[in-house]
Motif scaffolding. Structure first.
Motif, PDB file in Angstrom:
ATOM      1  N   MET A   1       0.830  -1.212   0.000  1.00  0.00           N
ATOM      2  CA  MET A   1       0.000   0.000   0.000  1.00  0.00           C
ATOM      3  C   MET A   1       0.862   1.259   0.000  1.00  0.00           C
ATOM      4  SD  MET A   1      -3.037  -1.096  -0.269  1.00  0.00           S
ATOM      5  CE  MET A   1      -4.193   0.190   0.148  1.00  0.00           C
ATOM      6  N   MET A   2       1.947   1.249   0.775  1.00  0.00           N
ATOM      7  CA  MET A   2       2.798   2.442   0.840  1.00  0.00           C
ATOM      8  C   MET A   2       3.506   2.682  -0.491  1.00  0.00           C
ATOM      9  SD  MET A   2       2.110   3.730   3.671  1.00  0.00           S
ATOM     10  CE  MET A   2       3.327   5.034   3.827  1.00  0.00           C
ATOM     11  N   THR A   3       3.842   1.594  -1.180  1.00  0.00           N
ATOM     12  CA  THR A   3       4.453   1.747  -2.508  1.00  0.00           C
ATOM     13  C   THR A   3       3.458   2.391  -3.460  1.00  0.00           C
ATOM     14  OG1 THR A   3       5.688  -0.282  -2.081  1.00  0.00           O
ATOM     15  CG2 THR A   3       5.650   0.508  -4.355  1.00  0.00           C
ATOM     16  N   ILE A   4       2.204   1.972  -3.355  1.00  0.00           N
ATOM     17  CA  ILE A   4       1.175   2.551  -4.234  1.00  0.00           C
ATOM     18  C   ILE A   4       0.976   4.031  -3.900  1.00  0.00           C
ATOM     19  CG2 ILE A   4      -1.216   2.357  -5.019  1.00  0.00           C
ATOM     20  CD1 ILE A   4      -1.129  -0.610  -4.157  1.00  0.00           C
ATOM     21  N   VAL A   5       1.033   4.330  -2.617  1.00  0.00           N
ATOM     22  CA  VAL A   5       0.846   5.721  -2.187  1.00  0.00           C
ATOM     23  C   VAL A   5       1.935   6.622  -2.774  1.00  0.00           C
ATOM     24  CG1 VAL A   5       0.961   7.263  -0.183  1.00  0.00           C
ATOM     25  CG2 VAL A   5      -0.457   5.204  -0.091  1.00  0.00           C
ATOM     26  N   LYS A   6       3.177   6.133  -2.784  1.00  0.00           N
ATOM     27  CA  LYS A   6       4.256   7.017  -3.254  1.00  0.00           C
ATOM     28  C   LYS A   6       4.541   6.872  -4.749  1.00  0.00           C
ATOM     29  CE  LYS A   6       8.351   4.226  -2.715  1.00  0.00           C
ATOM     30  NZ  LYS A   6       9.769   4.185  -2.404  1.00  0.00           N
ATOM     31  N   ARG A   7       3.589   6.358  -5.504  1.00  0.00           N
ATOM     32  CA  ARG A   7       3.814   6.086  -6.929  1.00  0.00           C
ATOM     33  C   ARG A   7       3.947   7.368  -7.754  1.00  0.00           C
ATOM     34  NH1 ARG A   7      -1.399   6.133  -5.943  1.00  0.00           N
ATOM     35  NH2 ARG A   7      -2.880   6.857  -7.509  1.00  0.00           N
ATOM     36  N   LYS A   8       4.498   7.199  -8.952  1.00  0.00           N
ATOM     37  CA  LYS A   8       4.658   8.326  -9.879  1.00  0.00           C
ATOM     38  C   LYS A   8       3.856   8.052 -11.142  1.00  0.00           C
ATOM     39  CE  LYS A   8       7.743  10.678  -7.439  1.00  0.00           C
ATOM     40  NZ  LYS A   8       7.250  10.200  -6.132  1.00  0.00           N
ATOM     41  N   GLU A   9       2.649   7.622 -10.953  1.00  0.00           N
ATOM     42  CA  GLU A   9       1.736   7.320 -12.056  1.00  0.00           C
ATOM     43  C   GLU A   9       0.335   7.507 -11.502  1.00  0.00           C
ATOM     44  OE1 GLU A   9       1.868   5.914 -15.515  1.00  0.00           O
ATOM     45  OE2 GLU A   9      -0.146   6.660 -15.085  1.00  0.00           O
ATOM     46  N   HIS A  10      -0.474   8.299 -12.228  1.00  0.00           N
ATOM     47  CA  HIS A  10      -1.798   8.600 -11.689  1.00  0.00           C
ATOM     48  C   HIS A  10      -2.639   7.366 -11.451  1.00  0.00           C
ATOM     49  CE1 HIS A  10      -2.244  12.822 -11.317  1.00  0.00           C
ATOM     50  NE2 HIS A  10      -1.623  13.026 -12.474  1.00  0.00           N
ATOM     51  N   VAL A  11      -2.803   6.625 -12.540  1.00  0.00           N
ATOM     52  CA  VAL A  11      -3.783   5.540 -12.517  1.00  0.00           C
ATOM     53  C   VAL A  11      -3.188   4.286 -11.881  1.00  0.00           C
ATOM     54  CG1 VAL A  11      -5.170   4.028 -13.969  1.00  0.00           C
ATOM     55  CG2 VAL A  11      -4.949   6.443 -14.539  1.00  0.00           C
ATOM     56  N   ILE A  12      -3.990   3.637 -11.074  1.00  0.00           N
ATOM     57  CA  ILE A  12      -3.584   2.332 -10.544  1.00  0.00           C
ATOM     58  C   ILE A  12      -4.081   1.292 -11.536  1.00  0.00           C
ATOM     59  CG2 ILE A  12      -3.788   0.733  -8.615  1.00  0.00           C
ATOM     60  CD1 ILE A  12      -4.354   3.094  -6.812  1.00  0.00           C
ATOM     61  N   TYR A  13      -3.143   0.694 -12.249  1.00  0.00           N
ATOM     62  CA  TYR A  13      -3.470  -0.282 -13.292  1.00  0.00           C
ATOM     63  C   TYR A  13      -4.215  -1.477 -12.702  1.00  0.00           C
ATOM     64  CZ  TYR A  13      -2.629  -3.504 -17.204  1.00  0.00           C
ATOM     65  OH  TYR A  13      -2.763  -4.394 -18.230  1.00  0.00           O
TER      66      TYR A  13
END
Lengths: 65, 532, 158
Positions: free
Chosen positions: B145-157
């Motif tokens: 979850m934390m990796t998703i939070v700090k992502r550099k891409e708008h959409v969650i594939y």
């Protein structure tokens, strides 16, 4: 006390299933409408995400890209 | 756009990949040993830890939680970083997750062989291990979850949606089904009794198949199949519908394991959902296979794609058969027989096994900056593995069907025609063929291990793979008001909550009434607690 | 778990009822019949049959693929845990009478000795706290409670 007694003590628990089913039906219908109304370019852009390991694919209507 | 260089963690991917291969071989070996004992029972050597009763849960736990489990983590750690354009949140969490999971596997193997069990299928592990699983699962979830939070891409594939739904649902199933009352370090009693225990157990048991063997692997399919074919998924729209419909419907499917049992009839009627499941399941298969439309020449050339095509096809076969098996008249024949064993192995060997092999062959040379050592061996693995599946499944379908018909045969005088033992000795030759199929499949896996070993020796691990990503998440310039579903798509926590709500609906409606309505389990005055 | 089918009732006996399992933590219905269903095995065979069958099933049923369980004869059960087990069951809602946790071992020994005496008649040696005796006690109880009530004629399917 057995587990079921705790469940029984919740007031009006019998209506929970009905509420749950309504939540899903509403959610699912709304989701279908959304999916078919999705913008073609957006769909194409998103489906290319896995193919690019580096820079994000052009952002939504991003004027910089 | 301002960019920065970050590094994807490939070392953790390698660790999980090696663990996948290792436990895969171990799990299959135990399966083969158990299969041989059904032909030659003397192979137990009159030794408690090597009797069928202990090997069987060891086999299922090893292939599900060790082989497929590590396969999930391998695929998630590789794809999540790239889909989020971010390194995993915490290297320490990754390490704790990896070593914690391996320790759980070892503890599981030791305790199962020593004879400790809760007696609930696929949840045999005793309470201290249940607690350890919960803790490590939380570490995994937090890291993800934390990796998703700090992502550099708008959409969650969409692949990540499957990962999130998997995480939250497995957590829910594991906790609810593991309610137990400990009386010693490795002895506890299930909190539920009789019919209620059966319903909770199969709600868990079926959804272990759904949310451990299916949804995470669909997520992997949505990432690795487009990757291997180098073309986007056939329909992203279909994948959204597929996702929500699948996670909603799957959770209801448990009672089809209890048809014609003492479970109240109304609870058995939820199997209508099992039959409906065919729609989203085939949605997934079609999406996978159609991704390769116009690229079948590539499939002929590339063993990775071959493995994936068989995997997706096996998924389609198994998910067609599943709903059929939940029809009452079919179930009346198939239940309690080897038909079911054949069915799960089409899914396990075909879908999970072959997709894992495909991903390993695609991923290992990439993180080691090299090519696979031998394409010939990959093809050899593919063919011996495919034949292995056929040699495994066909005799067992035959055995299951034959045995069931023999059980149900009456003589003209209305007397049972065959003694139980006769129905067993009749199908022992089929058991021998099944063991041969298992041996072939295991041989394929061993060829893969050798091939990977040689590949790794020629390359060097790119432990930290550089990637150029934006410094900040690109600002979304959008004229229109944000759509509600897009709002979910961009927020991992909302996605998690939405998934939980959708899966909890089925769980609540299915389980609660059995606990509430006393008349569901009419007590019998003559039935007394166990005593002398 | 005996399903309400003609062949299963003919082979195993009365089909299983939900009320038979209310004290089973966990339920033990099974999901695959590699061997015959044991839901109504109680009282079907003498104690000595089970003893020999567990020791070497092939000696009774040639061609059986059941493994041998010789260690059941040597291993003993830990009776120091019995009171704790009864208390756990009471906590989970099984209606044992008050104070039964302390009486349970006494009854256990009486039952164990009865089985030992039974086996002795067939010249089989055992002790009341051996695993084989405990297993026989359990097997002989399986599905028998319901036989203590007036038989009802129940509709069957298929």
């Amino acid at each position: 006390m057995k587990f079921i007694n705790y469940l029984q003590s919740i007031t009006g628990i019998s209506i929970f299933p009905l509420i749950a089913l309504i939540i899903f039906t509403v959610f699912f219908t709304a989701m279908l409408i959304y999916v078919f109304a999705m913008d073609k370019n957006t769909v194409a852009r998103i489906s290319h995400i896995p193919l690019e390991d580096n820079l994000p694919s052009s952002s939504f209507n991003d004027p910089l890209l | 756009m301002e960019t920065q260089t970050i590094y994807y963690d490939n070392k953790i991917v390698r660790n999980f990949a090696f663990a996948t291969a290792l436990w895969g071989v171990v799990g299959m070996l135990v399966g083969l040993y158990a299969a041989l004992q059904m032909v030659w029972p003397q192979l137990s050597f009159d030794f408690a830890p090597t009797t069928f009763g202990r090997l069987r849960p060891l086999h299922t736990n090893a292939v599900i939680f060790a082989f497929v489990g590590n396969g999930i983590f391998m695929g998630v750690y590789y794809s999540l970083q790239r889909l989020c354009k971010a390194r995993m949140w915490s290297d320490l969490a990754s390490k704790v997750h990896f070593w914690g999971w391996q320790a759980i596997i070892v503890a599981a193997a030791v305790t199962l062989l020593a004879g400790f069990t809760t007696g609930k299928e696929y949840a045999e592990l005793e309470w201290p291990i249940d607690i350890a699983i919960t803790l490590i699962w939380v570490v995994f979830g937090l890291n993800m979850m934390m990796t998703i939070v700090k992502r550099k891409e708008h959409v969650i594939y969409v692949a990540i949606w499957f990962y999130i739904a998997t995480w939250i649902t497995v957590a829910m199933l594991h906790i609810v089904n593991s309610f137990e009352y400990p009386i010693a370090l490795f002895k506890s009693y299930s909190y539920y009794a009789g019919v209620q225990d059966a319903l909770v157990q199969w709600w868990y048991g079926h959804n272990a198949v759904a949310f451990f063997l299916t949804t995470p692997y669909l997520g992997l399919m949505y990432y690795f199949l487009p990757k291997a074919a180098n073309r986007p998924i056939y329909s992203y729209r279909l994948s959204i519908i597929h996702f929500w419909a699948l996670i909603f419907l799957y959770i209801w499917a448990g009672p089809h394991h209890l048809l014609y049992t003492s479970l109240p009839d109304w609870a058995q009627s939820w199997v209508v959902f099992s039959i409906m499941l065919i729609a989203p399941s085939w949605g997934g298969m079609i999406n996978g296979l159609f991704t390769l439309r116009g690229a079948w020449d590539k499939v002929k050339e590339d063993p990775v794609l071959k493995f994936m095509v068989v995997a997706v096809t096996a998924y389609g076969m198994a998910t067609l058969e599943g709903p059929l098996l939940s029809l009452k008249n079919v179930n009346a024949i198939a239940h309690f027989t080897d038909w079911i064993v054949a069915h799960v192995h089409v899914g396990g060997l075909g879908w999970n096994g072959f997709l894992t092999f495909g991903i390993l062959y695609w991923l290992i040379p990439r993180i080691f900056g090299t090519q696979m050592y031998s394409k010939k061996l990959m093809n050899a693995h593919f063919w011996i593995g495919t034949l292995g599946i056929l040699f495994y499944a066909i005799p067992l379908y035959w055995a299951g069907f034959t045995q069931s018909l023999m059980w149900k045969s009456f003589t003209a005088d209305g007397i049972i025609q065959y003694r139980f033992l006769e129905t067993v000795t009749n199908i022992v030759p089929m058991y021998a063929l099944r063991a041969l199929g298992g041996l072939m499949y295991l041989s394929g896996a061993l060829i893969m291990v050798y091939n990977i070993f040689r590949t790794v020796k020629t390359g060097v691990l790119v432990a930290n793979e550089a990637a150029h990503v934006p410094v900040a998440l690109p600002r979304e310039v959008s004229g229109t008001r944000e759509h509600w579903h897009r709002w979910i798509e961009k927020r991992p926590v909302q996605m998690l909550v939405a998934s939980l709500v959708i899966v909890a609906i089925g769980g609540i409606i299915e389980l609660v009434p059995t606990f509430l309505i006393q008349s569901n389990v009419p007590t019998i005055a003559a039935v007394k607690p166990y005593s002398a | 778990m005996i399903r309400p089918f003609r062949d299963e009732i003919a082979r195993y006996g009365e089909y299983s009822k939900a009320g038979e399992f209310v004290y089973d933590h966990p339920f033990q219905w099974g999901s695959k019949r590699t061997g015959p269903d044991l839901a109504r095995i109680g009282g079907k065979y003498p104690d000595s049959w089970h003893y020999n069958h567990m020791l070497e099933s092939q000696s009774i049923s040639p061609g059986s693929i059941m493994p041998n369980y010789p260690w059941l004869l040597d291993n003993t059960i830990d009776t120091s845990l019995t009171p704790k087990m009864i208390r756990a069951m009471t906590a989970l809602g099984v209606p044992y009478e008050e104070g039964y946790d302390l009486k349970a071992n006494e009854e256990l020994m009486i039952q164990g000795n009865a089985i030992v005496a039974n086996l002795e008649k067939d010249k089989l040696q055992s002790i009341p706290t051996s695993e084989i005796v405990a297993l026989i006690a359990y097997l002989q109880r399986m599905g028998t409670d319901i036989k203590n009530q007036a038989p009802a004629s129940l509709p069957t399917k298929q």
